[in-house]
Design a protein around this motif. Structure first.
Motif, PDB file in Angstrom:
ATOM      1  N   MET A 150     -91.912  31.321 -36.369  1.00 42.83           N
ATOM      2  CA  MET A 150     -91.003  31.291 -37.522  1.00 42.83           C
ATOM      3  C   MET A 150     -91.362  30.160 -38.475  1.00 42.83           C
ATOM      4  SD  MET A 150     -89.213  33.948 -37.673  1.00 42.83           S
ATOM      5  CE  MET A 150     -88.440  33.426 -39.211  1.00 42.83           C
ATOM      6  N   SER A 172     -96.714  32.154 -29.684  1.00 42.04           N
ATOM      7  CA  SER A 172     -95.924  32.139 -28.441  1.00 42.04           C
ATOM      8  C   SER A 172     -96.192  33.373 -27.593  1.00 42.04           C
ATOM      9  CB  SER A 172     -94.432  32.122 -28.781  1.00 42.04           C
ATOM     10  OG  SER A 172     -94.154  31.329 -29.905  1.00 42.04           O
ATOM     11  N   SER A 180     -92.061  45.948 -35.764  1.00 44.48           N
ATOM     12  CA  SER A 180     -91.348  45.617 -34.528  1.00 44.48           C
ATOM     13  C   SER A 180     -90.566  46.823 -33.974  1.00 44.48           C
ATOM     14  CB  SER A 180     -90.389  44.455 -34.785  1.00 44.48           C
ATOM     15  OG  SER A 180     -91.124  43.287 -35.061  1.00 44.48           O
ATOM     16  N   SER A 214     -97.055  34.617 -34.350  1.00 45.54           N
ATOM     17  CA  SER A 214     -96.309  33.894 -33.332  1.00 45.54           C
ATOM     18  C   SER A 214     -97.299  33.690 -32.203  1.00 45.54           C
ATOM     19  CB  SER A 214     -95.119  34.713 -32.830  1.00 45.54           C
ATOM     20  OG  SER A 214     -94.624  34.067 -31.674  1.00 45.54           O
ATOM     21  N   TYR A 247     -89.655  41.954 -37.947  1.00 44.93           N
ATOM     22  CA  TYR A 247     -89.102  41.104 -36.882  1.00 44.93           C
ATOM     23  C   TYR A 247     -87.725  40.539 -37.284  1.00 44.93           C
ATOM     24  CZ  TYR A 247     -88.802  37.122 -33.683  1.00 44.93           C
ATOM     25  OH  TYR A 247     -88.376  36.207 -32.748  1.00 44.93           O
ATOM     26  N   ALA A 267     -95.202  28.464 -30.505  1.00 43.53           N
ATOM     27  CA  ALA A 267     -96.121  27.943 -31.523  1.00 43.53           C
ATOM     28  C   ALA A 267     -96.438  29.022 -32.545  1.00 43.53           C
ATOM     29  CB  ALA A 267     -97.414  27.467 -30.862  1.00 43.53           C
TER      30      ALA A 267
HETATM   31  C1  LIG Z   1     -91.683  36.253 -31.624  1.00 43.51           C
HETATM   32  C2  LIG Z   1     -92.089  36.777 -32.932  1.00 43.51           C
HETATM   33  C3  LIG Z   1     -92.027  35.978 -34.070  1.00 43.51           C
HETATM   34  C4  LIG Z   1     -91.445  34.584 -34.062  1.00 43.51           C
HETATM   35  O1  LIG Z   1     -92.241  33.710 -33.361  1.00 43.51           O
HETATM   36  P1  LIG Z   1     -91.692  32.386 -32.624  1.00 43.51           P
HETATM   37  O2  LIG Z   1     -92.915  31.784 -32.081  1.00 43.51           O
HETATM   38  O3  LIG Z   1     -90.710  32.846 -31.590  1.00 43.51           O
HETATM   39  O4  LIG Z   1     -91.022  31.560 -33.678  1.00 43.51           O
HETATM   40  C5  LIG Z   1     -92.520  36.505 -35.252  1.00 43.51           C
HETATM   41  N1  LIG Z   1     -93.017  37.752 -35.313  1.00 43.51           N
HETATM   42  C6  LIG Z   1     -93.061  38.556 -34.250  1.00 43.51           C
HETATM   43  C7  LIG Z   1     -93.629  39.922 -34.400  1.00 43.51           C
HETATM   44  C8  LIG Z   1     -92.591  38.097 -33.023  1.00 43.51           C
HETATM   45  O5  LIG Z   1     -92.613  38.910 -31.967  1.00 43.51           O
END
Ligand SMILES: *Cc1c(COP(=O)(O)O)cnc(C)c1O
Length: 385
Positions: free
Chosen positions: A86, A205, A156, A203, A110, A216
């Motif tokens: 984000m 993460s 998403s 993301s 998202y 991250a």
């Molecule tokens: C998880 C996600 C985000 C946000 O990422 P964070 O690292 O949680 O802030 C953005 N876009 C998509 C498609 C995601 O799945």
């Protein structure tokens, strides 16, 4: 298909790992500031004649190792890391949009990106309009006059895809910036910059980290645009990536290619079998036909059950899938839309874009795929009984 067949992480890693001692993994440079040997060296750096690190909010060697790798992996000139996906999305947008501008966005974006547009950017005078994939791809009127087109492909929960080359060509002709969230595909299966998209965000993460232990983000583009994001948003909003997180991400990248292909094989295994499963009304996963910019399929897809399946009972019958948000790690997860629809969030992307309460998103992990399938099947049976 196969727009990017020669993804080679080994070559990329060779450029960033190691130090004077021959360390195979980059050192974690856990320092807030970097001191200069004399006055002249300091002035040279501040006046822009040299470019070593000064302060970790804007620049850090471990973070730079991750940024270099991501830039190369996405075939971009430069990258900038952030504290979360984000932070990467909001900071990249705020470097380019101003009051009075419009963002043209894909539907089923998202959820938190949707809330960023509606709850933070709209009150600042930045309008966002939402369009189907078909409109973004073929209807020039919906993008004309926009400052920026914000894309997810696949998007998403329903995983619809776009012809990115077509969108990028038209946007460029009309002088509109294009930005895409490439978290689902990763550079292993899709490299949007090669297709003409201006900015890629992730993301990290999810698949980039790959182990559900890091939050991250990162943005990748041409030097000029990344400099603008770094000098404005990273510097002034301050959502920096920490050195330890960057180190975990470099570690994750070592296995990204191998993990993505494992996820793909498991997803193919599920897709082949899901179509014949009773009580499945619809499957949501991107097709890999000849017009798709995707060269592979990740492990994230959705199943829409008909009303015969009791969703809570199905979820509780699973033994090898955990219930939770996020995705992209080792462990398989499910996200039941029915529970997410009950979430007190406003505005709610699932309600506004229309997601059925019978939809369940699967993040297929790295476990044994026969075991996962057997588990899934028995849980569906228990959900119907
Ligand atoms: C998880 C996600 C985000 C946000 O990422 P964070 O690292 O949680 O802030 C953005 N876009 C998509 C498609 C995601 O799945």
């Amino acid at each position: 298909m196969a727009e990017n067949p020669e993804f080679d992480m080994a070559t990329l890693l060779a450029g960033v790992t190691g130090d004077a001692n021959g360390a195979i993994s980059p050192p974690i440079v856990q320092s807030s500031l970097f001191a200069f040997k004399d006055y002249q060296a300091f002035e040279d750096r501040l006046s822009g004649h040299t470019d070593t690190a000064i302060y970790t909010r804007v620049q850090n060697p471990t973070v730079a190792a991750f940024e270099t790798l991501m830039a190369q992996a996405e075939n971009g000139e430069a990258a900038v890391g952030f504290a979360s996906g984000m932070a990467a999305i909001s900071s990249s947008l705020l470097a380019f949009v101003r009051p009075g501008d419009r963002i043209a966005c894909v539907e089923h974006v998202y959820g938190d990106a949707y809330r960023l547009f509606e709850r933070m950017l709209r009150p600042l005078g930045i309008d966002t309009t939402y369009h189907s994939m078909a409109e973004i791809e073929a209807d020039e009127e919906v993008i004309r006059g926009a400052r920026l087109i914000y894309l997810e492909s696949p998007n998403s929960l329903v995983f619809q895809t776009l012809n990115l080359r077509k969108v990028a060509e038209r946007a460029r002709r009309l002088g509109i910036l294009t930005m895409i969230d490439n978290s689902w595909a990763t550079p292993v299966f899709q490299r949007p910059l090669d297709l003409g998209i201006d900015i890629v965000v992730h993301s990290a993460s999810k698949y980039i980290s790959g182990h559900s232990d890091t939050v991250a983000g990162v943005a990748i583009s041409r030097c000029q645009l990344i400099d603008q994001i770094r000098n404005l948003s990273l510097s002034l909003l301050g959502g920096k990536l920490a050195p330890f997180e960057a180190w975990l991400l470099v570690r994750g990248l070592r296995t990204l290619d191998a993990r993505m292909h494992h996820h793909q094989t498991t997803a193919d295994y599920f897709v082949e079998r899901l179509a014949d499963l009773v009580a499945v009304r619809q499957l949501h996963f991107p097709s890999l036909d000849s017009t798709s910019p995707l060269s592979g399929r990740s492990g994230l897809l959705s199943v829409e059950f008909d009303s015969a399946v009791d969703i809570p009972r199905f979820c509780d019958a699973l033994k090898h899938f955990k219930i939770g948000v996020s995705w992209g790690g080792f462990e398989s997860l499910i996200l039941p839309a029915r529970a997410a629809l009950a979430q007190a969030k406003s505005p709610h992307s699932m309600l506004d874009f229309g997601i059925s309460p019978g939809l369940v998103r699967l993040s297929l992990g790295l476990e044994n795929r026969e075991l996962l399938w057997t588990d899934f099947q028995q849980a569906v049976n228990k959900g119907i009984a």
